[in-house]
Design a protein around this motif. Structure first.
Motif, PDB file in Angstrom:
ATOM      1  N   GLY A 212       0.835  -1.170  -0.012  1.00  0.00           N
ATOM      2  CA  GLY A 212      -0.414   0.087  -0.093  1.00  0.00           C
ATOM      3  C   GLY A 212       0.695   1.386  -0.039  1.00  0.00           C
ATOM      4  O   GLY A 212       0.335   2.316  -0.538  1.00  0.00           O
ATOM      5  N   LYS A 213       1.969   1.323   0.484  1.00  0.00           N
ATOM      6  CA  LYS A 213       2.898   2.319   0.771  1.00  0.00           C
ATOM      7  C   LYS A 213       3.526   2.689  -0.690  1.00  0.00           C
ATOM      8  O   LYS A 213       4.445   3.616  -0.684  1.00  0.00           O
ATOM      9  CB  LYS A 213       3.752   2.339   1.948  1.00  0.00           C
ATOM     10  CG  LYS A 213       3.006   2.581   3.209  1.00  0.00           C
ATOM     11  CD  LYS A 213       4.225   2.624   4.352  1.00  0.00           C
ATOM     12  CE  LYS A 213       3.397   2.999   5.494  1.00  0.00           C
ATOM     13  NZ  LYS A 213       4.351   3.384   6.535  1.00  0.00           N
ATOM     14  N   GLN A 214       3.623   1.883  -1.691  1.00  0.00           N
ATOM     15  CA  GLN A 214       4.236   1.851  -2.876  1.00  0.00           C
ATOM     16  C   GLN A 214       3.790   3.191  -3.596  1.00  0.00           C
ATOM     17  O   GLN A 214       2.655   3.780  -3.494  1.00  0.00           O
ATOM     18  CB  GLN A 214       4.161   0.864  -3.814  1.00  0.00           C
ATOM     19  CG  GLN A 214       4.862  -0.365  -3.322  1.00  0.00           C
ATOM     20  CD  GLN A 214       4.390  -1.540  -4.216  1.00  0.00           C
ATOM     21  OE1 GLN A 214       4.416  -1.487  -5.609  1.00  0.00           O
ATOM     22  NE2 GLN A 214       4.824  -2.884  -3.712  1.00  0.00           N
ATOM     23  N   SER A 215       4.623   3.866  -4.397  1.00  0.00           N
ATOM     24  CA  SER A 215       4.269   5.124  -4.869  1.00  0.00           C
ATOM     25  C   SER A 215       3.104   5.234  -5.766  1.00  0.00           C
ATOM     26  O   SER A 215       2.166   6.396  -5.757  1.00  0.00           O
ATOM     27  CB  SER A 215       5.638   5.767  -5.664  1.00  0.00           C
ATOM     28  OG  SER A 215       5.841   4.803  -6.487  1.00  0.00           O
ATOM     29  N   SER A 216       2.812   4.114  -6.443  1.00  0.00           N
ATOM     30  CA  SER A 216       1.670   4.066  -7.330  1.00  0.00           C
ATOM     31  C   SER A 216       1.129   2.778  -6.896  1.00  0.00           C
ATOM     32  O   SER A 216       1.500   1.600  -7.582  1.00  0.00           O
ATOM     33  CB  SER A 216       1.982   4.058  -8.738  1.00  0.00           C
ATOM     34  OG  SER A 216       0.879   3.906  -9.524  1.00  0.00           O
ATOM     35  N   ALA A 217       0.242   2.769  -6.012  1.00  0.00           N
ATOM     36  CA  ALA A 217       0.182   1.319  -5.215  1.00  0.00           C
ATOM     37  C   ALA A 217      -0.933   0.514  -6.138  1.00  0.00           C
ATOM     38  O   ALA A 217      -1.984   1.147  -6.576  1.00  0.00           O
ATOM     39  CB  ALA A 217      -0.773   1.785  -3.841  1.00  0.00           C
ATOM     40  N   PRO A 218      -0.606  -0.791  -6.296  1.00  0.00           N
ATOM     41  CA  PRO A 218      -1.267  -1.513  -7.223  1.00  0.00           C
ATOM     42  C   PRO A 218      -2.455  -2.144  -6.307  1.00  0.00           C
ATOM     43  O   PRO A 218      -2.700  -1.845  -5.174  1.00  0.00           O
ATOM     44  CB  PRO A 218      -0.369  -2.634  -7.720  1.00  0.00           C
ATOM     45  CG  PRO A 218       0.513  -2.649  -6.330  1.00  0.00           C
ATOM     46  CD  PRO A 218       0.582  -1.174  -5.709  1.00  0.00           C
ATOM     47  N   THR A 219      -3.303  -2.520  -7.159  1.00  0.00           N
ATOM     48  CA  THR A 219      -4.763  -3.257  -6.353  1.00  0.00           C
ATOM     49  C   THR A 219      -4.200  -4.408  -5.500  1.00  0.00           C
ATOM     50  O   THR A 219      -3.365  -5.214  -5.736  1.00  0.00           O
ATOM     51  CB  THR A 219      -5.686  -4.094  -7.537  1.00  0.00           C
ATOM     52  OG1 THR A 219      -6.014  -2.979  -8.575  1.00  0.00           O
ATOM     53  CG2 THR A 219      -6.603  -4.574  -6.985  1.00  0.00           C
ATOM     54  N   PHE A 220      -4.879  -4.109  -4.446  1.00  0.00           N
ATOM     55  CA  PHE A 220      -4.394  -5.165  -3.233  1.00  0.00           C
ATOM     56  C   PHE A 220      -5.858  -5.599  -2.365  1.00  0.00           C
ATOM     57  O   PHE A 220      -6.818  -4.767  -2.510  1.00  0.00           O
ATOM     58  CB  PHE A 220      -3.584  -4.746  -2.477  1.00  0.00           C
ATOM     59  CG  PHE A 220      -3.108  -5.527  -1.264  1.00  0.00           C
ATOM     60  CD1 PHE A 220      -2.067  -6.572  -2.031  1.00  0.00           C
ATOM     61  CD2 PHE A 220      -2.968  -5.429   0.127  1.00  0.00           C
ATOM     62  CE1 PHE A 220      -1.538  -7.593  -1.329  1.00  0.00           C
ATOM     63  CE2 PHE A 220      -2.124  -6.409   0.849  1.00  0.00           C
ATOM     64  CZ  PHE A 220      -1.346  -7.452   0.216  1.00  0.00           C
ATOM     65  N   VAL A 221      -5.764  -6.573  -1.895  1.00  0.00           N
ATOM     66  CA  VAL A 221      -7.085  -7.045  -0.719  1.00  0.00           C
ATOM     67  C   VAL A 221      -6.794  -6.598   0.486  1.00  0.00           C
ATOM     68  O   VAL A 221      -5.901  -7.175   1.186  1.00  0.00           O
ATOM     69  CB  VAL A 221      -7.156  -8.486  -0.878  1.00  0.00           C
ATOM     70  CG1 VAL A 221      -8.306  -9.024   0.062  1.00  0.00           C
ATOM     71  CG2 VAL A 221      -7.740  -8.851  -2.407  1.00  0.00           C
ATOM     72  N   TYR A 222      -7.361  -5.463   1.224  1.00  0.00           N
ATOM     73  CA  TYR A 222      -7.255  -4.885   2.373  1.00  0.00           C
ATOM     74  C   TYR A 222      -8.309  -5.540   3.161  1.00  0.00           C
ATOM     75  O   TYR A 222      -9.372  -5.676   3.059  1.00  0.00           O
ATOM     76  CB  TYR A 222      -7.076  -3.431   2.295  1.00  0.00           C
ATOM     77  CG  TYR A 222      -6.024  -2.651   1.831  1.00  0.00           C
ATOM     78  CD1 TYR A 222      -4.924  -2.749   2.131  1.00  0.00           C
ATOM     79  CD2 TYR A 222      -6.073  -2.442   0.505  1.00  0.00           C
ATOM     80  CE1 TYR A 222      -3.747  -1.931   1.623  1.00  0.00           C
ATOM     81  CE2 TYR A 222      -5.140  -1.805  -0.471  1.00  0.00           C
ATOM     82  CZ  TYR A 222      -3.911  -1.772   0.323  1.00  0.00           C
ATOM     83  OH  TYR A 222      -2.941  -1.271  -0.365  1.00  0.00           O
ATOM     84  N   ARG A 223      -7.779  -5.622   4.521  1.00  0.00           N
ATOM     85  CA  ARG A 223      -9.045  -5.923   5.514  1.00  0.00           C
ATOM     86  C   ARG A 223      -9.231  -4.398   6.487  1.00  0.00           C
ATOM     87  O   ARG A 223      -8.082  -3.866   6.880  1.00  0.00           O
ATOM     88  CB  ARG A 223      -8.309  -6.854   6.717  1.00  0.00           C
ATOM     89  CG  ARG A 223      -9.406  -7.125   7.652  1.00  0.00           C
ATOM     90  CD  ARG A 223     -10.602  -7.668   7.449  1.00  0.00           C
ATOM     91  NE  ARG A 223     -11.379  -8.473   8.438  1.00  0.00           N
ATOM     92  CZ  ARG A 223     -12.331  -9.120   8.296  1.00  0.00           C
ATOM     93  NH1 ARG A 223     -12.880  -9.297   7.299  1.00  0.00           N
ATOM     94  NH2 ARG A 223     -12.905  -9.772   9.518  1.00  0.00           N
ATOM     95  N   VAL A 224     -10.439  -3.913   6.246  1.00  0.00           N
ATOM     96  CA  VAL A 224     -10.570  -2.357   6.572  1.00  0.00           C
ATOM     97  C   VAL A 224     -11.568  -2.476   7.935  1.00  0.00           C
ATOM     98  O   VAL A 224     -12.643  -3.282   7.720  1.00  0.00           O
ATOM     99  CB  VAL A 224     -10.895  -1.614   5.609  1.00  0.00           C
ATOM    100  CG1 VAL A 224      -9.812  -1.427   4.506  1.00  0.00           C
ATOM    101  CG2 VAL A 224     -12.292  -1.834   5.051  1.00  0.00           C
TER     102      VAL A 224
END
Length: 720
Positions: free
Chosen positions: A467-479
């Motif tokens: 998530g902290k990458q400069s151009s964050a790719p699609t990822f599955v987060y638990r929010v």
């Protein structure tokens, strides 16, 4: 008749019009003439007919009605059509929930046109009439059917049968021809599938697809719960065959591509009866006084490949299901208990998060990648806890060091605003037939928390890495979203009556004040009740591609990486992490968001099934105590009564408002109480009460209590 005419001379034009529209709304497609309306209004004479005709003309001019034939009228849907999901009530009426409208649309039973719960429907919406009128509508078309299979009890006679289903799911009995009963015996639990519903028939027609067995049998009831929540509990032969064909041996070519941790001191800590070990820890003491900690997770995606039947089944199930007496795994046994399970003294493929940590539990370096491990020791929680408490036993230095680091990680979380919801968890001692012989509470001790903290650390750091990458790719987060402001304020206002306070300004101030409240309540009878209320003021944690952080854990980035044997989202995280470690491009956000919604939905169903199994065992445990008196705490308030949680076993039952004979009680939802209209007597959350067990209904999984007052106690004492 004169009385009715007299009534309509006195009512307002709006009230007369509302009564006419109410008649049309019962049958919105049916044309009615002036005389038919007047008869239903009870004003079928010259004066009444003239009055009715006057208002029919007025409503037609206003666009509420249309004259479809000469002298005949019907309701005009002047709000157009919407699509939405049906939320069916036990009374046969429904509400249609649509993103097109802020308000739900009420649909009377005759206007449902055989739509059932969760059907996607097209609805004609009628304009509300009058100041307090609600939106009403009629189902025009079922666009997508929801569930058509239900659990129920079969009632047989010589000519035909009916399946009686819990009214919460479908408020109609289902007709079954005796040729379609699979020889189910009268009174058995079955699964029935609706196959037809003739347009004018009151009841749907179905056929039995599975005979679950006799009511009260443990296997019957557990399978009924799984069927009720649409949770499969068997694997097809095809799936088992695909799983059994997987190799037990790890190819040398695969080992060469992985970081080798087989010489690192690695161990697992799990429940004593666990069979699937999907996480292990390793620790190495480095020369500079730091520690290399490995969090090693079963590499399920090495075995479960895309576009296989195993992959599709895992995606469909979404999660393993944990009932009182069993685990229903997401993956077949060959995977969950064998090749993927990190059993001791066996080489296992893993996906690892490795951290260099100092003595204050700060992460100095991190590494993620595919590995191979060999666990040296399997601990049950109780064994590891004994090592922590006594300072003696296997791997004492390693476990005590990791316990020290875990406690520092936990303290840092709480300092940043993480919330500590340490609620009692009900467990049962069961005999060989699955019947409860005792109730106990599961405690989370240091050994449990040791594992929890390192799993949280791995989940957090993996999510941050992506998530902290400069151009964050699609990822599955638990929010986990921030608390609802209104619910939080209601909760705050309520606890003030008991002398407690929380900060409602939001963020870390609120979470820290909730932690203080829970700490102050520890050991008090109302602790679990207030903790439950605090939880209800919170949002639900979900899976999504849109990161908003995790409020309850006080993490800006969080995902589920550590349990791929039992959760499909963890498998998605493993695949995405591997992809991004290899510098490959992003994936479709829309596609993965759909996967996330499905996974969140399956998780909720599994949680509901788990609660249902606990409730069933509680009722089963209490059925031998009908007529006995218990002390308890008011745990929940509804418009139909209040629930009481019994001391000692946390079994919960309801005191019906019908049985409160000393007054007429009114539900006050904002103050969590029932209040007597005349006496002003209140029953509120946290109240201590005495109750008698009146009924234990295993079919409904419901306990009914009656309140015992001081006078009642005196009477009972006299009788004894």
């Amino acid at each position: 008749m004169a009385r009715k005419n007299e009534h309509y001379r006195k009512v307002t034009a709006s009230e007369f019009s509302s009564d006419i529209l109410a008649i049309f709304r019962k049958s919105p497609k049916k044309p009615l003439n002036c005389k038919q309306i007047a008869i239903q209004l009870g004003v079928n004479n010259k004066e009444g007919l003239d009055l009715t005709e006057k208002y029919l003309t007025s409503l037609t001019q206003k666009g509420e009605l249309e004259e479809c034939q000469k002298g005949k009228y019907r309701l005009k849907s002047n709000m157009g059509c919407i699509t939405g999901r049906v939320d069916l009530t036990p009374y046969g009426t429904a509400y249609v929930v649509s993103p097109q409208l802020e308000e739900d649309v009420f649909v009377a039973s005759p206007n449902l046109n055989h739509a059932l719960n969760n059907d996607l429907v097209k609805v004609a919406v009628f304009a509300p009439h009058g100041r307090r009128a609600r939106l009403e509508g009629e189902v025009l078309e079922i666009l997508e059917e929801g569930r058509r299979e239900f659990v129920g009890i079969i009632e047989r006679n010589k000519k035909y049968s009916f399946v009686v289903v819990d009214k919460r799911y479908i408020p109609y009995d289902i007709f079954v021809d005796n040729d379609d009963t699979m020889n189910a015996k009268n009174g058995q639990k079955v699964v029935v599938k609706i196959t037809d519903w003739p347009k004018k028939a009151k009841n749907p027609i179905g056929k039995i697809t599975s005979v679950l067995g006799d009511v009260g049998n443990n296997e019957t009831e557990m399978h009924a719960i799984l069927e009720e929540f649409d949770l499969p509990y068997r694997f097809s032969k095809e799936l088992d065959d695909e799983a059994n064909a997987l190799p037990d041996e790890i190819p040398a070519s695969e080992i060469k591509n992985r970081r080798d941790f087989r010489d690192a001191l690695t161990f697992t800590i799990d429940p004593a009866d666990a069979k699937d070990f999907d996480d292990a820890l390793s620790i190495e003491f480095l020369e500079d006084g730091t520690y290399q900690i490995g969090v090693h997770i079963a590499d399920v995606t090495y075995y479960v490949r895309p576009e296989t039947k195993l992959e599709e089944e895992a995606k469909k199930r979404g999660t393993s299901v944990y009932l009182v007496d069993r685990v229903v795994p997401m993956l077949p046994e060959k995977l969950s208990n064998n090749v993927c399970s990190l059993r001791p003294n066996e080489d296992k493929l893993t996906f690892s998060a490795v951290f260099i940590m100092d003595d204050e539990a700060n992460v100095l370096k991190q590494w993620f990648g595919r590995t191979i491990i060999r666990s040296k020791r399997r601990f049950a929680y109780e064994e590891a806890q004994q090592v922590i408490e006594t300072g003696e036993g296997d791997l004492v230095k390693e476990i005590l060091t990791m316990d020290k680091l875990a406690k520092k990680l936990r303290a840092a979380r709480y300092e940043k605003g993480a919330i500590s919801f340490d609620r009692k968890e009900v467990k049962f001692h069961l005999d060989k037939n699955g019947h409860p012989t005792g109730v106990y509470f599961k405690e989370s001790k240091d050994a449990n928390k040791l594992i929890e903290e390192f799993m949280l650390l791995a989940n957090k750091k993996v999510a941050e890495f992506v998530g902290k990458q400069s151009s964050a790719p699609t990822f599955v987060y638990r929010v986990h979203d921030n608390p609802d402001d209104m619910k939080l304020k209601d909760f705050s206002n309520f606890i003030r009556k008991f002398g407690y306070r929380i900060n409602t300004s939001g963020g870390i101030n609120t979470s820290k004040s909730i932690n203080k409240l829970l700490g102050d309540l520890k050991g008090k009878s109302e602790c679990d009740i207030f903790a439950g209320l605090a939880v209800r003021s919170m949002a639900k944690a979900i899976y999504t591609t849109e990161n908003i952080g995790h409020y309850g854990l006080a993490f800006d980035y969080y995902c589920h990486f550590t349990s791929p044997i039992r959760r499909y989202p963890d498998m998605m995280v493993h695949r995405l992490l591997d992809r991004y470690l290899k510098k490959k491009g992003s994936v479709s956000e829309e596609e993965y968001e759909e996967y996330c919604k499905h996974a969140s939905s399956r998780e909720q169903l599994a949680a509901n099934a788990e609660r249902a199994s606990i409730k069933y065992k509680q009722v089963e445990w209490m059925k031998d105590h009908v007529g006995e008196i218990f002390e308890g705490t008011v745990s929940s308030i509804t418009e139909w009564g209040f629930y009481v949680e019994l001391d000692g076993n946390l079994c919960e039952g309801m005191v019906s408002i019908r049985d409160l004979s000393d007054d007429m009680y009114v539900f006050d939802d904002r103050n969590y109480c029932l209040r007597g209209r005349y006496t002003k007597n209140e029953y509120t959350l946290g109240d201590r009460v005495t109750v008698k067990i009146a009924r234990a209904d295993l079919v409904k999984r419901q306990l009914d209590f009656v309140l015992i007052t001081e006078d009642d106690k005196g009477t009972e004492s006299d009788e004894q």
